[in-house]
Write a protein that holds these residues in place. Structure first.
Motif, PDB file in Angstrom:
ATOM      1  N   ALA A 131       0.878  -1.168   0.000  1.00  0.00           N
ATOM      2  CA  ALA A 131       0.000   0.000   0.000  1.00  0.00           C
ATOM      3  C   ALA A 131       0.917   1.219   0.000  1.00  0.00           C
ATOM      4  CB  ALA A 131      -0.913   0.012   1.224  1.00  0.00           C
ATOM      5  N   THR A 132       0.831   2.016  -1.054  1.00  0.00           N
ATOM      6  CA  THR A 132       1.669   3.206  -1.155  1.00  0.00           C
ATOM      7  C   THR A 132       0.797   4.436  -1.338  1.00  0.00           C
ATOM      8  OG1 THR A 132       3.548   4.241  -2.285  1.00  0.00           O
ATOM      9  CG2 THR A 132       2.037   2.968  -3.665  1.00  0.00           C
ATOM     10  N   LEU A 133       1.182   5.517  -0.717  1.00  0.00           N
ATOM     11  CA  LEU A 133       0.439   6.753  -0.871  1.00  0.00           C
ATOM     12  C   LEU A 133       0.625   7.309  -2.279  1.00  0.00           C
ATOM     13  CD1 LEU A 133      -1.339   8.974   0.297  1.00  0.00           C
ATOM     14  CD2 LEU A 133       0.718  10.038   1.251  1.00  0.00           C
ATOM     15  N   PHE A 134       1.859   7.289  -2.772  1.00  0.00           N
ATOM     16  CA  PHE A 134       2.166   7.827  -4.096  1.00  0.00           C
ATOM     17  C   PHE A 134       2.888   6.798  -4.947  1.00  0.00           C
ATOM     18  CE2 PHE A 134       2.509  11.611  -1.275  1.00  0.00           C
ATOM     19  CZ  PHE A 134       1.425  12.313  -1.772  1.00  0.00           C
ATOM     20  N   MET A 135       2.623   6.869  -6.251  1.00  0.00           N
ATOM     21  CA  MET A 135       3.354   6.052  -7.203  1.00  0.00           C
ATOM     22  C   MET A 135       3.651   6.900  -8.430  1.00  0.00           C
ATOM     23  SD  MET A 135       2.576   2.260  -8.334  1.00  0.00           S
ATOM     24  CE  MET A 135       3.445   1.416  -9.603  1.00  0.00           C
ATOM     25  N   LYS A 136       4.879   6.779  -8.927  1.00  0.00           N
ATOM     26  CA  LYS A 136       5.301   7.488 -10.139  1.00  0.00           C
ATOM     27  C   LYS A 136       5.480   6.454 -11.249  1.00  0.00           C
ATOM     28  CE  LYS A 136       7.863  11.217  -7.843  1.00  0.00           C
ATOM     29  NZ  LYS A 136       9.204  11.845  -7.745  1.00  0.00           N
ATOM     30  N   PRO A 137       4.413   6.132 -11.979  1.00  0.00           N
ATOM     31  CA  PRO A 137       4.493   5.066 -12.990  1.00  0.00           C
ATOM     32  C   PRO A 137       5.572   5.290 -14.048  1.00  0.00           C
ATOM     33  CG  PRO A 137       2.217   5.770 -12.663  1.00  0.00           C
ATOM     34  CD  PRO A 137       3.085   6.720 -11.900  1.00  0.00           C
ATOM     35  N   GLU A 138       5.812   6.532 -14.441  1.00  0.00           N
ATOM     36  CA  GLU A 138       6.795   6.776 -15.498  1.00  0.00           C
ATOM     37  C   GLU A 138       8.233   6.577 -15.031  1.00  0.00           C
ATOM     38  OE1 GLU A 138       7.225  11.532 -15.871  1.00  0.00           O
ATOM     39  OE2 GLU A 138       5.160  10.800 -15.880  1.00  0.00           O
ATOM     40  N   CYS A 139       8.439   6.437 -13.732  1.00  0.00           N
ATOM     41  CA  CYS A 139       9.788   6.233 -13.195  1.00  0.00           C
ATOM     42  C   CYS A 139      10.116   4.758 -12.946  1.00  0.00           C
ATOM     43  CB  CYS A 139       9.938   6.954 -11.850  1.00  0.00           C
ATOM     44  SG  CYS A 139       9.875   8.719 -11.982  1.00  0.00           S
ATOM     45  N   LEU A 140       9.099   3.907 -12.918  1.00  0.00           N
ATOM     46  CA  LEU A 140       9.307   2.499 -12.566  1.00  0.00           C
ATOM     47  C   LEU A 140      10.334   1.829 -13.464  1.00  0.00           C
ATOM     48  CD1 LEU A 140       5.848   0.905 -11.717  1.00  0.00           C
ATOM     49  CD2 LEU A 140       7.800   1.222 -10.200  1.00  0.00           C
ATOM     50  N   GLN A 141      11.256   1.139 -12.834  1.00  0.00           N
ATOM     51  CA  GLN A 141      12.279   0.379 -13.551  1.00  0.00           C
ATOM     52  C   GLN A 141      12.144  -1.114 -13.279  1.00  0.00           C
ATOM     53  OE1 GLN A 141      16.160   2.043 -12.738  1.00  0.00           O
ATOM     54  NE2 GLN A 141      15.410   4.130 -13.024  1.00  0.00           N
TER      55      GLN A 141
END
Length: 179
Positions: A131-141
């Motif tokens: 469970a994460t408050l924020f996610m940056k999909p374009e940064c995922l590696q």
């Protein structure tokens, strides 16, 4: 200078998300967790330092029997991930057969989460979710199936509500993004 802006070290940050908006997101996440884990007595593992505010506020809304513990990892220096994850404080709880939910403030590159999921999976939990408050999909590696995402956000550097810039900014109730 706009009085709503904050200065941390050598950078300026402007308002991005209010504490009220964060509370709404946490209400939604808690409702899902309450439903999905109603009969499971999960172990919530809050990842320090950044998740402390999120974990505290979210868990006040969790109304099912659960346990809470903390693990500390670090992968940030300045405004970017170092790509290296170092576990600072280890896990003492037995995970075998347990339903485990990792509580994270932000998932961006996914290095930290990938390492933790791989490491904790070897301990044979009944289930292992994030469970994460924020996610940056374009940064995922990394390929990550994160079940509980509060908000997907662009690749802006943010501070406040537990998130910091070289140690400063965690104490703000709102979230700010770099100018």
């Amino acid at each position: 200078m706009n009085p709503d802006y904050i200065s941390l070290h050598d950078k300026q940050f402007k308002p991005y998300l209010s504490a009220a908006r964060l509370a709404e997101v946490e209400q939604e996440l808690a409702a899902r967790l309450n439903q999905d884990y109603a009969d499971k007595k999960p172990l919530f593992l809050a990842i320090l330092n950044g998740s402390f505010m999120f974990a505290s506020d979210l868990l006040k809304l969790v109304q099912i029997p659960c346990e809470v513990s903390f693990i500390r990892v670090a992968s940030y220096q300045g405004t970017s991930s170092t790509g290296e994850v170092k576990e600072v404080l280890g896990l003492t709880e037995e995970l075998a057969g347990r339903h485990v939910v990792l509580l994270e403030d932000i998932v961006d590159t996914g290095h930290t989460m990938r390492m933790l999921l791989d490491k904790l999976a070897t301990k044979q939990p009944a289930s292992l979710e994030v469970a994460t408050l924020f996610m940056k999909p374009e940064c995922l590696q990394h390929e990550l199936a994160i079940r509980y995402v509060g908000l997907s956000i662009p690749n802006d550097f943010i501070v406040g509500y537990g998130l910091d810039y070289d140690g400063l900014g965690r104490n703000y109730p709102d979230v700010y993004k770099v100018v």
